[in-house]
Scaffold this motif. Structure first.
Motif, PDB file in Angstrom:
ATOM      1  N   MET A   1       0.579  -1.820   3.368  1.00 21.14           N
ATOM      2  CA  MET A   1       1.130  -2.838   3.871  1.00 21.14           C
ATOM      3  C   MET A   1       2.109  -2.621   5.075  1.00 21.14           C
ATOM      4  O   MET A   1       2.619  -1.640   5.313  1.00 21.14           O
ATOM      5  N   THR A   2       1.688  -3.471   5.950  1.00 19.75           N
ATOM      6  CA  THR A   2       2.297  -3.303   7.374  1.00 19.75           C
ATOM      7  C   THR A   2       3.909  -3.536   7.286  1.00 19.75           C
ATOM      8  O   THR A   2       4.173  -4.292   6.455  1.00 19.75           O
ATOM      9  N   LEU A   3       4.451  -2.992   8.216  1.00 20.77           N
ATOM     10  CA  LEU A   3       6.209  -3.148   8.354  1.00 20.77           C
ATOM     11  C   LEU A   3       6.480  -4.676   8.431  1.00 20.77           C
ATOM     12  O   LEU A   3       7.185  -5.089   7.746  1.00 20.77           O
ATOM     13  N   ALA A   4       5.760  -5.286   9.062  1.00 17.91           N
ATOM     14  CA  ALA A   4       5.915  -6.919   9.381  1.00 17.91           C
ATOM     15  C   ALA A   4       5.872  -7.506   8.016  1.00 17.91           C
ATOM     16  O   ALA A   4       6.661  -8.295   7.630  1.00 17.91           O
ATOM     17  N   ALA A   5       4.696  -7.079   7.303  1.00 17.62           N
ATOM     18  CA  ALA A   5       4.588  -7.814   5.996  1.00 17.62           C
ATOM     19  C   ALA A   5       5.590  -7.369   5.021  1.00 17.62           C
ATOM     20  O   ALA A   5       6.081  -8.107   4.302  1.00 17.62           O
ATOM     21  N   ARG A   6       6.076  -6.242   5.021  1.00 18.86           N
ATOM     22  CA  ARG A   6       7.306  -5.665   4.192  1.00 18.86           C
ATOM     23  C   ARG A   6       8.421  -6.382   4.496  1.00 18.86           C
ATOM     24  O   ARG A   6       9.198  -6.877   3.629  1.00 18.86           O
ATOM     25  N   ASP A  77       4.636   1.829   0.135  1.00 26.88           N
ATOM     26  CA  ASP A  77       4.455   0.292   0.848  1.00 26.88           C
ATOM     27  C   ASP A  77       5.574  -0.670   0.707  1.00 26.88           C
ATOM     28  O   ASP A  77       5.283  -1.862   0.942  1.00 26.88           O
ATOM     29  N   GLY A 106      12.694   0.944  10.880  1.00 31.32           N
ATOM     30  CA  GLY A 106      11.857   0.243  10.088  1.00 31.32           C
ATOM     31  C   GLY A 106      12.451  -0.639   8.780  1.00 31.32           C
ATOM     32  O   GLY A 106      11.706  -0.889   7.833  1.00 31.32           O
ATOM     33  N   SER A 108      14.230  -3.107   6.286  1.00 27.79           N
ATOM     34  CA  SER A 108      14.070  -4.418   6.145  1.00 27.79           C
ATOM     35  C   SER A 108      15.528  -5.252   5.765  1.00 27.79           C
ATOM     36  O   SER A 108      15.475  -6.458   5.788  1.00 27.79           O
ATOM     37  N   SER A 275       2.012   5.522  -0.253  1.00 26.54           N
ATOM     38  CA  SER A 275       1.926   4.664   0.912  1.00 26.54           C
ATOM     39  C   SER A 275       0.402   4.709   1.012  1.00 26.54           C
ATOM     40  O   SER A 275      -0.153   5.822   1.035  1.00 26.54           O
TER      41      SER A 275
END
Length: 276
Positions: A1-6, A77, A106, A108, A275
Motif C-alpha cells: 500500500m502506498t503512503l498516500a493510500a495509508r 503496509d 510518513g 499518518s 510490508s
C-alpha cells in the motif's frame, strides 16, 4: 500500500465506526499485529523507551522517536500514528516542528499531550495548551493530505486537574481544529460517557485502568471511535519476562515457559505482516 493510500485509509477509519489501534514497539511486534488483523498502528513512547532500557517520562528524544516511527512504517503496509508526548518542546513552535517532521517521515497522524515532560507531569496553562494544539493543527493542515491530529488532555490521568477541566480543555482543542480528542484513563465508564457527550469530534479511549473491563463492542456502543492500547501490550510482555525469569532464578522453575508460542507460528505471522 502506498503512503498516500495509508494516509487516506487512516483518515477514513476515524470517520465512522470504532477500531482498535494496537501499539507495537519494534518491527516484529508491528508485523505480528498486522498479520493478526490490525487496521492501523501507533507508536508508544513508553514501550519504545523500554526497548532502549530507559524510563517512560521523557526517555526518548525527538530524533529517536522519528527514527523509530520510520522503522515501524517500513515494517508493514499499515498506516502509523506517532505518540509524540508533549511534541518534544514546551512552545507552540516546538509542536509545529514536530508535526512537520512527523509528516516528512510518513506518519499518518500524531498525538500531542498538554503535559510537561518533567517529574510531576505539570500541565501547561490552559491558554498555552490550546495555542500548542492550534499550532500543531496548522502544521498538519499544511501537508495538504490526510493527517489525524490527536489532542490529549493528560491531567486527569496524572491527577493534576479534574474531569471538568479535562473536558474544558478537550472542547478548546476541538475548537482549535484537532481531529481526535483523548483523555487517557478517566475514572470509569460514567466519566467516559461525559467526555463523549461533551464533544462532537471523534474520541480515543485507552484500554487501560478501569476501561480494560469493557469490551470493544461496549466502547463502540458508547460512541468511542478509536481504542488504543498504549504501552499495555509491551507491559504485558515485560511482565512475562519478570515473572518467568523470577521463577527460574528464585524458585528454580521453568513452568512459566509452558505458554510460549510455537516458533513456526511466529515466523508465519512475521512473514504475513511484513510490508509488500
Amino acid at each position: 500500500m502506498t503512503l498516500a493510500a495509508r494516509h487516506q485509509a487512516f483518515h477514513d477509519l476515524h470517520q465512522h465506526g470504532c477500531f482498535v489501534i494496537p501499539n507495537p514497539w519494534d518491527r516484529g511486534s508491528a508485523r505480528m499485529m498486522a498479520a493478526l488483523g490490525a487496521k492501523a498502528l501507533a507508536t508508544s513512547s513508553a514501550a519504545h523507551a523500554f526497548t532502549l532500557g530507559r524510563p517512560d517520562l521523557g526517555g526518548v528524544t525527538r530524533d529517536e522517536a522519528l527514527a523509530h516511527a520510520a522503522d515501524l512504517i517500513a515494517a508493514t503496509d499499515l498506516p502509523v500514528s506517532g505518540d509524540f508526548e508533549n511534541g518534544f518542546g514546551d512552545n507552540p513552535e516546538d509542536v509545529t516542528e514536530t508535526v512537520r517532521l512527523s509528516g516528512e517521515v510518513g506518519l499518518s497522524g500524531i498525538s500531542v499531550e498538554d503535559t510537561q515532560m518533567i517529574p510531576g507531569n505539570a500541565p501547561y496553562a490552559f491558554d498555552l495548551a490550546v495555542e500548542r494544539i492550534r499550532a500543531g493543527v496548522a502544521a498538519a493542515r499544511a501537508f495538504k493530505r490526510p493527517f489525524i491530529f490527536c489532542a490529549r488532555a493528560d491531567g486527569v490521568m496524572h491527577g493534576t486537574y479534574d474531569l471538568a477541566e479535562g473536558i474544558r480543555r478537550l472542547q478548546a482543542f476541538e475548537a482549535a481544529g484537532a481531529d481526535l480528542l483523548y483523555i487517557p484513563v478517566p475514572p470509569g465508564k460514567p466519566e467516559l460517557a461525559k467526555i463523549l457527550a461533551a464533544v462532537k469530534k471523534p474520541v480515543n479511549a485507552l484500554a487501560a485502568g478501569p476501561l480494560k473491563s469493557l469490551t470493544v463492542a461496549e466502547l463502540a456502543a458508547m460512541g468511542v471511535r478509536r481504542i488504543s492500547t498504549g504501552s499495555q501490550i509491551a507491559r504485558l510482555t515485560h511482565a512475562a519476562i519478570r515473572d518467568s525469569v523470577t521463577a527460574m532464578l528464585e524458585q528454580g522453575s521453568f513452568a512459566p515457559l509452558a505458554g510460549t508460542a510455537n516458533g513456526d507460528d511466529i515466523d508465519a505471522l512475521l512473514l504475513k505482516g511484513s510490508s509488500k
